[in-house]
Design an enzyme around this catalytic site. Structure first.
Site, mmCIF file in Angstrom:
data_model
loop_
_atom_site.group_PDB
_atom_site.id
_atom_site.type_symbol
_atom_site.label_atom_id
_atom_site.label_comp_id
_atom_site.label_asym_id
_atom_site.label_seq_id
_atom_site.Cartn_x
_atom_site.Cartn_y
_atom_site.Cartn_z
ATOM 1 N N GLY A 42 -30.401 4.932 46.320
ATOM 2 C CA GLY A 42 -31.647 4.929 46.172
ATOM 3 C C GLY A 42 -32.160 6.193 45.973
ATOM 4 O O GLY A 42 -31.375 6.578 45.945
ATOM 5 N N HIS A 56 -30.124 8.627 37.842
ATOM 6 C CA HIS A 56 -29.421 7.303 38.181
ATOM 7 C C HIS A 56 -29.647 5.860 37.081
ATOM 8 O O HIS A 56 -29.092 5.397 36.660
ATOM 9 C CB HIS A 56 -30.649 6.854 39.324
ATOM 10 C CG HIS A 56 -30.046 7.732 40.557
ATOM 11 N ND1 HIS A 56 -31.069 8.031 41.021
ATOM 12 C CD2 HIS A 56 -29.140 7.382 41.076
ATOM 13 C CE1 HIS A 56 -30.043 8.366 42.445
ATOM 14 N NE2 HIS A 56 -28.990 7.732 42.673
ATOM 15 N N SER A 103 -32.027 15.221 41.560
ATOM 16 C CA SER A 103 -31.590 14.687 42.282
ATOM 17 C C SER A 103 -32.321 14.259 43.506
ATOM 18 O O SER A 103 -33.691 14.778 43.375
ATOM 19 C CB SER A 103 -30.756 16.205 43.356
ATOM 20 O OG SER A 103 -30.682 15.466 44.516
#
Ligand code: PAF
Length: 279
Positions: free
Chosen positions: A31, A37, A185
């Site tokens: 998450g 992502h 990140s």
């Protein structure tokens, strides 16, 4: 987008997808999603009929003094991002459902997990490999997608899949960077404005190493000294490690013979940042 929390439901859903002859692409995450992502999701969408993203902050990959409790969690925001990317299923299981209190069986990753980030994070990669193996057993994906920023992680997962005949294709997706060069990140969220301004020094030092190698430098120790000097100049970084290793076995290189992995980890305050390049 379907949201599934129960591992048994997830298993049944995935089995029904596979029975229909459709391919499953899987993106495991913890998450606090960012563009890195979303690149994994995009890669998965290109190659799979059905895309499943897991969000699970995995307690068994955090050391006792690490940031498990304060790891950023915002499931609503993450779910909205995934919906926008047209992800088919969000799998968001609970810790209780994923990690039995009496868990005994782990995936041991040997020396590949003891070097680089494993030195200061003992047990971390065993925790990662174990949870990824569990996800693979539930989902049975055709393909799974990992970011190159966590280079050691994707290499260990590749080895696990090969060693244990898991039959999952592992795809590694290039690191997404900010304009400054800083690798995206979830942990960047911990940085203060001042630290954020200093953080790009990590990648800049890797680029310096790349230039040194291009100019003919062969001595790993000279390059490591230059990287450390570069990271530390005008920043508050505390270096955890700078290593030049074989990109598959992670054995330390004394002399540069391409291709090598140059990997760094350093702390800004309590935040540990990592980055790497393949040269
Ligand atoms: O890279 C991560 O976010 C995690 O290590 C992973 C692969 C989701 C396993 O918990």
């Amino acid at each position: 987008m379907l949201v599934i929390t129960d591992p048994q439901k997830m298993r049944k859903y995935c089995a029904s997808i596979s029975r229909k002859g459709l391919s499953i692409g899987f993106v495991p995450t913890m998450g606090a999603l960012h563009e890195g992502h979303l690149e994994l999701v995009k890669a998965a969408k290109k190659r799979s009929d059905v895309v499943i993203v897991s969000i699970f902050v995995n307690p068994i990959q955090f050391g006792p003094k690490e940031d498990f409790k304060k790891y950023p969690r915002d499931i609503k925001k993450d779910a909205a991002l995934l919906k926008k990317e047209k992800v088919d299923v969000l799998f968001n299981p609970s810790v209780e459902d994923m990690i039995p209190k009496d868990l005994l069986s782990y995936v041991e990753v040997g020396k590949m997990g003891d070097v680089l980030c494993g030195t200061s994070r003992p047990g971390h990669f065993r925790g990662v490999a174990t949870i990824v193996a569990k996800f693979f057993n539930i989902i049975r994906p055709d393909t799974a997608f990992f970011g190159a920023k966590d280079f050691q992680q994707q290499a260990i997962i590749r080895k696990m899949v090969k060693d244990l005949d898991m039959g999952v294709e592992i795809v590694t997706v290039a690191t997404v960077r900010e304009k400054s060069g800083l690798a995206k990140s979830s942990r960047n969220a911990y940085l203060s404005a001042e630290q954020r301004a200093q953080a790009p020094a990590l990648y800049a030092s890797l680029l310096l190493a790349k230039r040194m190698i291009a100019a003919g430098e062969k001595s790993a120790s000279k390059i490591i000294v230059a990287i450390k000097k570069n990271i530390l100049s005008r920043t508050d970084f505390v270096v955890d490690y700078v290593s030049i290793v074989d990109s598959e076995t992670f054995e330390e290189k004394k002399t540069i013979k391409r291709p090598v992995l140059i990997a760094v980890a350093a702390y800004l305050g309590k935040t540990r940042l990592i980055d790497n390049i393949l040269v």
